[in-house]
Enzyme design. Sequence first.
Site, short mmCIF file in Angstrom:
data_model
loop_
_atom_site.label_atom_id
_atom_site.label_comp_id
_atom_site.label_asym_id
_atom_site.label_seq_id
_atom_site.Cartn_x
_atom_site.Cartn_y
_atom_site.Cartn_z
N GLN A 70 11.06 -35.52 -7.87
CA GLN A 70 10.29 -35.95 -6.71
C GLN A 70 9.14 -34.97 -6.43
O GLN A 70 8.02 -35.38 -6.11
CB GLN A 70 11.29 -35.95 -5.54
CG GLN A 70 10.81 -36.46 -4.23
CD GLN A 70 11.85 -36.12 -3.15
OE1 GLN A 70 11.53 -35.38 -2.23
NE2 GLN A 70 13.07 -36.62 -3.26
N ASN A 71 9.43 -33.69 -6.60
CA ASN A 71 8.44 -32.67 -6.20
C ASN A 71 7.20 -32.65 -7.10
O ASN A 71 6.17 -32.11 -6.71
CB ASN A 71 9.10 -31.29 -6.17
CG ASN A 71 10.09 -31.15 -5.03
OD1 ASN A 71 10.11 -31.99 -4.12
ND2 ASN A 71 10.91 -30.12 -5.06
N ARG A 114 15.36 -34.13 -6.85
CA ARG A 114 14.32 -33.48 -6.02
C ARG A 114 13.26 -32.80 -6.87
O ARG A 114 12.08 -32.81 -6.54
CB ARG A 114 14.97 -32.45 -5.09
CG ARG A 114 15.74 -33.09 -3.97
CD ARG A 114 16.17 -32.00 -3.00
NE ARG A 114 17.19 -32.49 -2.09
CZ ARG A 114 18.20 -31.75 -1.65
NH1 ARG A 114 18.33 -30.50 -2.03
NH2 ARG A 114 19.07 -32.26 -0.82
N ILE A 115 13.68 -32.24 -7.99
CA ILE A 115 12.70 -31.61 -8.90
C ILE A 115 11.73 -32.69 -9.38
O ILE A 115 10.50 -32.49 -9.39
CB ILE A 115 13.41 -30.93 -10.09
CG1 ILE A 115 14.23 -29.72 -9.60
CG2 ILE A 115 12.39 -30.46 -11.14
CD1 ILE A 115 15.14 -29.12 -10.66
N ASN A 140 18.23 -29.34 -7.61
CA ASN A 140 18.68 -30.72 -7.61
C ASN A 140 17.70 -31.56 -8.45
O ASN A 140 16.51 -31.62 -8.15
CB ASN A 140 18.70 -31.13 -6.13
CG ASN A 140 19.00 -32.57 -5.92
OD1 ASN A 140 18.25 -33.44 -6.37
ND2 ASN A 140 20.07 -32.85 -5.19
N TYR A 190 20.22 25.78 -15.31
CA TYR A 190 19.95 25.32 -13.93
C TYR A 190 20.71 24.04 -13.60
O TYR A 190 20.79 23.62 -12.46
CB TYR A 190 18.46 25.05 -13.72
CG TYR A 190 17.53 26.21 -13.90
CD1 TYR A 190 18.00 27.53 -13.99
CD2 TYR A 190 16.15 26.01 -13.97
CE1 TYR A 190 17.13 28.59 -14.16
CE2 TYR A 190 15.28 27.05 -14.13
CZ TYR A 190 15.76 28.35 -14.23
OH TYR A 190 14.90 29.38 -14.40
N ASN A 247 1.65 -11.25 -3.17
CA ASN A 247 1.80 -10.53 -1.90
C ASN A 247 0.74 -9.46 -1.66
O ASN A 247 1.00 -8.49 -0.94
CB ASN A 247 3.21 -9.92 -1.80
CG ASN A 247 4.28 -10.99 -1.75
OD1 ASN A 247 4.22 -11.90 -0.93
ND2 ASN A 247 5.25 -10.91 -2.64
#
Length: 255
Positions: A193-194, A190-191, A187, A8, A88
């Site tokens: 800072q966060n 920023r890491i 960055n 097949y 989600n």
Amino acid sequence: MIDTASAYKNEEQVGKGLGTNEKEDVVGSLKKSLERLNMSYVDLYLIHNPISFTPDHSKYLVIDYLDTWKQMEEAWKLGLAKSIGISNFNISQMERLLEHCEVKPAVLQVEVNLNFAQPRLVQFCQQHSITVMAYSPFGSLFETGPPPQASDPTLKALAQKYEKTVAQIVLRYLVQLGVAPIPKSVNKPRIEQNIDIFDFSLSPEEMQTLSLFNINYRKVWPSFWQDHPYYPFEHKDVPDQNPFKGSSGKNPTSD
Ligand SMILES: NC(=O)c1ccc[n+]([C@@H]2O[C@H](COP(=O)([O-])OP(=O)(O)OC[C@H]3O[C@@H](n4cnc5c(N)ncnc54)[C@H](OP(=O)(O)O)[C@@H]3O)[C@@H](O)[C@H]2O)c1
């Protein structure tokens, strides 16, 4: 029954079809992730979406997330993930999951930011001791979208008062709402800072002022999947084009 025969010439297609049946493959795919990560376990493993997909995301599959969750529980029992959770999912999907699960999800990862506070969902999770992890915590702060932008005077005044950046004010606000923001940055300053947001507190009045930015605006809204039975979000009159389908804009199918 799947009836095949070499004459097949249908075995290759059947094999491909069976290969897309991911529900039995949670443990297998976690093991592959661990191999790529060069780790023996992860702290937390999430079902990314109640909708299942082919590995390239080009098509969705209709697999009951309760079946996927059973496999997540298996991964947890094997010690491959110290905690398991979801992402989600909406409230009714979580209610159904909680009704049928053996191991409760530790975390729900969903969009929460100034524009999209999701108070009902957050409260539901808090009532069930499920940690809310806030993705896209900056909303449209640093890009085009509804206010506030980083230049917003209210945010700038708070930043000045506490000698922090606007980003830090927003992250602190989310922490005080009781959610765990997961900001992304490539960055280094920023890491740093966060994470530096645990040496000050916003007052109840300031929390109230910031809550007024909530306009129920969903930034991550994959409406191109909205004809899937487990699509978790609000429907749009005209769904957006599916970026995973190239330029055709055709909705994915379950075939
Ligand atoms: N479960 C899901 O379905 C789902 C969906 C979406 C996102 N996520 C996850 O959520 C996390 C973050 O979400 P996201 O990337 O959508 O949004 P986000 O963290 O709210 O925003 C990221 C943007 O903010 C900038 N940024 C970060 N820190 C900053 C600072 N201190 N000052 C100024 N700009 C700053 C970043 O630029 P630079 O990188 O240049 O600093 C980047 O452009 C990721 O881990 C992502 O995988 C999960």
